[in-house]
Design a protein around this motif. Structure first.
Motif, PDB file in Angstrom:
ATOM      1  N   SER A  10      41.203  69.943  71.276  1.00 10.83           N
ATOM      2  CA  SER A  10      41.242  71.375  71.555  1.00 10.83           C
ATOM      3  C   SER A  10      42.290  71.694  72.631  1.00 10.83           C
ATOM      4  O   SER A  10      42.596  72.858  72.888  1.00 10.83           O
ATOM      5  CB  SER A  10      39.856  71.876  71.982  1.00 10.83           C
ATOM      6  N   HIS A  11      42.834  70.688  73.272  1.00 14.47           N
ATOM      7  CA  HIS A  11      43.815  70.924  74.340  1.00 14.47           C
ATOM      8  C   HIS A  11      45.231  70.460  74.003  1.00 14.47           C
ATOM      9  O   HIS A  11      46.190  71.011  74.530  1.00 14.47           O
ATOM     10  CB  HIS A  11      43.382  70.227  75.645  1.00 14.47           C
ATOM     11  N   VAL A  12      45.353  69.418  73.206  1.00 10.08           N
ATOM     12  CA  VAL A  12      46.696  68.922  72.892  1.00 10.08           C
ATOM     13  C   VAL A  12      46.834  68.711  71.389  1.00 10.08           C
ATOM     14  O   VAL A  12      45.870  68.409  70.691  1.00 10.08           O
ATOM     15  CB  VAL A  12      47.010  67.588  73.635  1.00 10.08           C
ATOM     16  N   LYS A  13      48.063  68.869  70.917  1.00 13.60           N
ATOM     17  CA  LYS A  13      48.335  68.654  69.496  1.00 13.60           C
ATOM     18  C   LYS A  13      49.080  67.339  69.325  1.00 13.60           C
ATOM     19  O   LYS A  13      49.543  66.749  70.291  1.00 13.60           O
ATOM     20  CB  LYS A  13      49.189  69.811  68.974  1.00 13.60           C
ATOM     21  N   ASP A  14      49.202  66.928  68.064  1.00  6.75           N
ATOM     22  CA  ASP A  14      49.965  65.714  67.753  1.00  6.75           C
ATOM     23  C   ASP A  14      49.504  64.506  68.539  1.00  6.75           C
ATOM     24  O   ASP A  14      50.314  63.785  69.143  1.00  6.75           O
ATOM     25  CB  ASP A  14      51.473  65.939  68.012  1.00  6.75           C
ATOM     26  N   VAL A  15      48.200  64.313  68.574  1.00  6.24           N
ATOM     27  CA  VAL A  15      47.678  63.138  69.254  1.00  6.24           C
ATOM     28  C   VAL A  15      46.810  62.355  68.261  1.00  6.24           C
ATOM     29  O   VAL A  15      46.089  62.943  67.447  1.00  6.24           O
ATOM     30  CB  VAL A  15      46.892  63.528  70.531  1.00  6.24           C
ATOM     31  N   GLU A  16      46.967  61.048  68.279  1.00  8.53           N
ATOM     32  CA  GLU A  16      46.183  60.194  67.392  1.00  8.53           C
ATOM     33  C   GLU A  16      45.265  59.346  68.265  1.00  8.53           C
ATOM     34  O   GLU A  16      45.731  58.690  69.198  1.00  8.53           O
ATOM     35  CB  GLU A  16      47.130  59.301  66.598  1.00  8.53           C
ATOM     36  N   ILE A  17      43.968  59.387  67.965  1.00  9.05           N
ATOM     37  CA  ILE A  17      43.021  58.611  68.767  1.00  9.05           C
ATOM     38  C   ILE A  17      42.607  57.368  67.994  1.00  9.05           C
ATOM     39  O   ILE A  17      42.260  57.454  66.812  1.00  9.05           O
ATOM     40  CB  ILE A  17      41.790  59.467  69.142  1.00  9.05           C
ATOM     41  N   LYS A  18      42.687  56.226  68.655  1.00 12.84           N
ATOM     42  CA  LYS A  18      42.243  54.984  68.024  1.00 12.84           C
ATOM     43  C   LYS A  18      41.064  54.431  68.815  1.00 12.84           C
ATOM     44  O   LYS A  18      41.107  54.397  70.045  1.00 12.84           O
ATOM     45  CB  LYS A  18      43.386  53.965  67.996  1.00 12.84           C
TER      46      LYS A  18
END
Lengths: 175, 175
Positions: A96-104
């Motif tokens: 909800s705060h940053v875009k284009d982030v991938e969480i592993k």
């Protein structure tokens, strides 16, 4: 795309060594050690397993640090005992705060005998003893989606680069 | 009212010892060590005095952690080399996010001879040598409002409780 690696698993499994080395592989990265964030509380300190409120605060702090690092275009490596419900809350806040982030999300795993063996190899003051097995038991009870679990029992600790490559390249860890 | 103490001053002056003991005096407190926040950056690390961008990020992180701790009703002790312009930016951000917070700014100070003496007493790997004096020189050049400067040259380190009482009770440090 900026990546956030949550390196979880029971105490003694090798989270810190793995996270540290992983962080060093990136040109721009930050390493967040959850234990250290939790220990910022001095007056009124309670261990995370004794207070949900204190654990929630620690995750809020980890999330805010991660947001700042991602905005500064740094990959983030989080080294902490993270269960699926915490990863879910963290992930919602991040997205909800940053875009284009991938969480592993990686739950490092070894069998009980190997966990006891690795714990005994640590410096005396870092040995967890029976608490290792309790934590491992908690992970088992949570019935974590097996795709996030990375069993390294048969991988010799000297072959850490193999572990790091798998963590970086295997898409099954993508949350 | 929740209090935030920014314990600043040149390296070797006793920031960490003072901050640690101060944090322990409160029932509910958090201790934020700025150096440690700055060192969360691993890949692409640059020391704070070489990159304004990296220093800004560290202060963003310190501010977000402080906001979370204040919201959890914990007093916050920040241990970092903080100049007036950084305190001003920090203070604006805090006051726009939380109410009923009092910020205290303390620049610990000792004369040059005492600074060199105290630095030499630290463990070898923490000794700063000439860098101590450079930092002290920077504080002098900034012409810091003298009410924030606390000269402890003539106070023996064993009388730390006297220093802590002054930091807590003297209103001149209120920002």
């Amino acid at each position: 795309m900026t990546q956030i690696y949550i390196i979880s698993g029971p105490a003694g499994v090798g989270k810190s060594t793995t996270s540290n080395k992983l962080a060093k592989q990136f040109h721009h990265s930050a390493y967040i050690k959850g234990d250290l964030i939790h220990h910022m509380v001095v007056g009124g300190y309670v261990p995370p397993w004794e207070s949900e409120e204190s654990l929630t605060l620690t995750w809020e702090n980890i999330a805010d640090l991660s947001i700042n690092f991602v905005q500064a275009r740094k990959h983030v490596i989080i080294d902490y005992v993270a269960f699926p419900e915490e990863v879910e809350t963290f992930s919602r806040k991040l997205c909800s705060h940053v875009k284009d982030v991938e969480i592993k999300y990686v739950v490092l795993w070894v069998d009980r005998a190997e966990l006891i063996r690795r714990d005994a190899l640590r410096e005396k003051e870092h040995q967890m003893g029976a608490r290792c097995l309790e934590l491992a038991e908690m992970f088992t009870r949570k019935k974590i989606d097996q795709r996030f679990v990375y069993d390294t029992t048969s991988i010799h600790p000297s072959a850490l680069n193999e572990v790091l490559s798998t963590i970086r390249d295997d898409t099954r860890f993508t949350y």
